[in-house]
Design a protein around this motif. Structure first.
Motif, PDB file in Angstrom:
ATOM      1  N   TYR A  85       0.840  -1.208   0.000  1.00  0.00           N
ATOM      2  CA  TYR A  85       0.000   0.000   0.000  1.00  0.00           C
ATOM      3  C   TYR A  85       0.870   1.252   0.000  1.00  0.00           C
ATOM      4  CZ  TYR A  85      -3.057   3.606   2.025  1.00  0.00           C
ATOM      5  OH  TYR A  85      -3.737   4.769   2.282  1.00  0.00           O
ATOM      6  N   PHE A  86       1.913   1.282   0.830  1.00  0.00           N
ATOM      7  CA  PHE A  86       2.790   2.440   0.869  1.00  0.00           C
ATOM      8  C   PHE A  86       3.499   2.648  -0.464  1.00  0.00           C
ATOM      9  CE2 PHE A  86       2.703   1.925   5.585  1.00  0.00           C
ATOM     10  CZ  PHE A  86       2.241   3.189   5.884  1.00  0.00           C
ATOM     11  N   GLU A  87       3.872   1.580  -1.127  1.00  0.00           N
ATOM     12  CA  GLU A  87       4.536   1.724  -2.427  1.00  0.00           C
ATOM     13  C   GLU A  87       3.577   2.308  -3.459  1.00  0.00           C
ATOM     14  OE1 GLU A  87       6.799  -1.444  -3.938  1.00  0.00           O
ATOM     15  OE2 GLU A  87       8.186  -1.468  -2.232  1.00  0.00           O
ATOM     16  N   GLU A  88       2.301   1.929  -3.383  1.00  0.00           N
ATOM     17  CA  GLU A  88       1.316   2.530  -4.284  1.00  0.00           C
ATOM     18  C   GLU A  88       1.192   4.036  -4.029  1.00  0.00           C
ATOM     19  OE1 GLU A  88      -2.281   0.360  -3.763  1.00  0.00           O
ATOM     20  OE2 GLU A  88      -1.606  -1.359  -4.941  1.00  0.00           O
ATOM     21  N   LEU A  89       1.242   4.411  -2.759  1.00  0.00           N
ATOM     22  CA  LEU A  89       1.191   5.838  -2.432  1.00  0.00           C
ATOM     23  C   LEU A  89       2.415   6.562  -2.968  1.00  0.00           C
ATOM     24  CD1 LEU A  89      -0.128   5.775   1.260  1.00  0.00           C
ATOM     25  CD2 LEU A  89      -1.421   6.223  -0.836  1.00  0.00           C
ATOM     26  N   TYR A  90       3.578   5.922  -2.896  1.00  0.00           N
ATOM     27  CA  TYR A  90       4.789   6.531  -3.451  1.00  0.00           C
ATOM     28  C   TYR A  90       4.679   6.672  -4.972  1.00  0.00           C
ATOM     29  CZ  TYR A  90       7.765   6.979   0.665  1.00  0.00           C
ATOM     30  OH  TYR A  90       8.317   7.398   1.855  1.00  0.00           O
ATOM     31  N   ASP A  91       4.046   5.706  -5.640  1.00  0.00           N
ATOM     32  CA  ASP A  91       3.813   5.824  -7.085  1.00  0.00           C
ATOM     33  C   ASP A  91       2.997   7.082  -7.386  1.00  0.00           C
ATOM     34  OD1 ASP A  91       5.179   3.561  -7.877  1.00  0.00           O
ATOM     35  OD2 ASP A  91       3.409   2.267  -7.873  1.00  0.00           O
ATOM     36  N   LEU A  92       1.913   7.249  -6.637  1.00  0.00           N
ATOM     37  CA  LEU A  92       1.042   8.411  -6.849  1.00  0.00           C
ATOM     38  C   LEU A  92       1.791   9.696  -6.540  1.00  0.00           C
ATOM     39  CD1 LEU A  92      -1.670   9.713  -7.441  1.00  0.00           C
ATOM     40  CD2 LEU A  92      -2.376   9.178  -5.092  1.00  0.00           C
TER      41      LEU A  92
END
Length: 233
Positions: A85-92
Motif C-alpha cells: 500500500y505504501f509503495e502505491e502511495l509513493y507511485d502516486l
C-alpha cells in the motif's frame, strides 16, 4: 479529571475527542504505539484522564483514516504496515510531483523564481540543519510547496492527503545522517533544474529522490521501528 458542567461549553466533548485523536496519532507516528499493539478504550481513557466517549470518537476517526483496527471482543489494535500500500502511495506521489515540476518549468522564469524563493533560501542559501526530525518536517514542506506552487488546488489537496498517509513511515528516512545530507543535496539540484527550466532533468532527479526513499521503506522492519521509538527526541 474534574467534571465540567455541560452548560459551560457545548463543544467540550468534541474538543476532548480532538485532543485524544491528536495524542493517539502522535503516539502512532512516534512509535510509542507500535504496529500490532493492542489496547482498550479504558486504558486510553485512564492514561489521558478522560471518559471513554471521546476516546471512542477519536479511535473511530483513526480507524477511518486507516491507522487502527477495532476488535469488538478484544479492543483496538494499531494496524500493521502494508508495504504494498505504501509503495502505491509513493507511485502516486511521484506522478503528482513530476507533473508539478513540469508545470513550474513552463512558467515564466521570473515567476518561478518568485514562487520558489523561500525554498531556495532554505535548501541552498541557509546553513543546514542537522536534527533528523526537523529536516523531516522541512522535507515534507518542500514537496508540498512544489505541488502548491504549480497552481492546481485540487492536485495540491490530494498531495497533502497523500503526504499525511505516508508520514508515519517516511520519518524513518531521516534517522541517518547520510540521508539528511542527501536530502539537502537533492533538493538543491531539483530547485536549480526547475529554475533553469530543465523540465526533464528536474523530473529525473525528483523521481530518483523519491525512489531512494521508497527503497528505504522496503527495508524497514519492526526492529527498526523499535529503534526509532527508543531514539532520543
Amino acid at each position: 479529571m474534574e467534571e465540567v458542567p455541560q452548560k459551560r461549553s457545548k463543544d467540550r466533548p468534541e474538543a476532548l475527542a480532538d485532543r485524544v485523536y491528536h495524542r493517539l496519532k502522535n503516539d502512532i507516528f512516534d512509535f510509542r504505539l507500535m504496529p500490532g499493539d493492542r489496547f482498550s478504550e479504558s486504558e486510553v481513557a485512564e492514561r489521558m484522564d478522560v471518559s471513554r466517549t471521546p476516546v471512542r470518537q477519536a479511535l473511530f476517526r483513526l480507524e477511518r483514516e486507516g491507522y487502527v483496527d477495532v476488535w469488538f471482543r478484544s479492543g483496538w489494535q494499531v494496524r500493521q504496515f502494508d508495504f504494498a500500500y505504501f509503495e502505491e502511495l509513493y507511485d502516486l506521489r511521484t506522478v503528482l510531483e513530476c507533473e508539478a515540476v513540469k508545470r513550474l518549468c513552463h512558467l515564466p522564469a521570473d515567476q518561478t523564481a518568485a514562487l520558489l524563493m523561500p525554498l531556495t533560501c532554505f535548501w541552498i542559501d541557509e546553513p543546514r540543519l542537522e536534527e533528523g526530525m526537523a529536516v523531516s518536517l522541512h522535507d515534507e514542506a518542500f514537496h508540498i510547496a512544489l505541488v502548491t506552487a504549480a497552481g492546481n488546488s485540487e492536485m495540491a489537496r490530494i498531495h497533502r492527503e497523500l503526504t499525511e498517509k505516508i508520514r508515519i513511515i517516511r520519518r524513518l528516512d531521516f534517522t541517518r545522517e547520510d540521508r539528511i545530507s542527501a536530502t539537502y543535496n537533492e533538493h538543491a539540484r531539483i530547485l536549480r533544474a526547475i529554475l533553469h527550466q530543465h523540465s526533464e532533468e528536474a523530473q529525473r532527479i525528483l523521481t530518483s529522490h523519491i525512489a531512494v526513499s521508497r527503497a528505504e521503506v522496503r527495508k524497514i522492519t519492526i526492529h527498526m521501528l523499535q529503534q526509532a521509538r527508543l531514539a532520543p527526541e
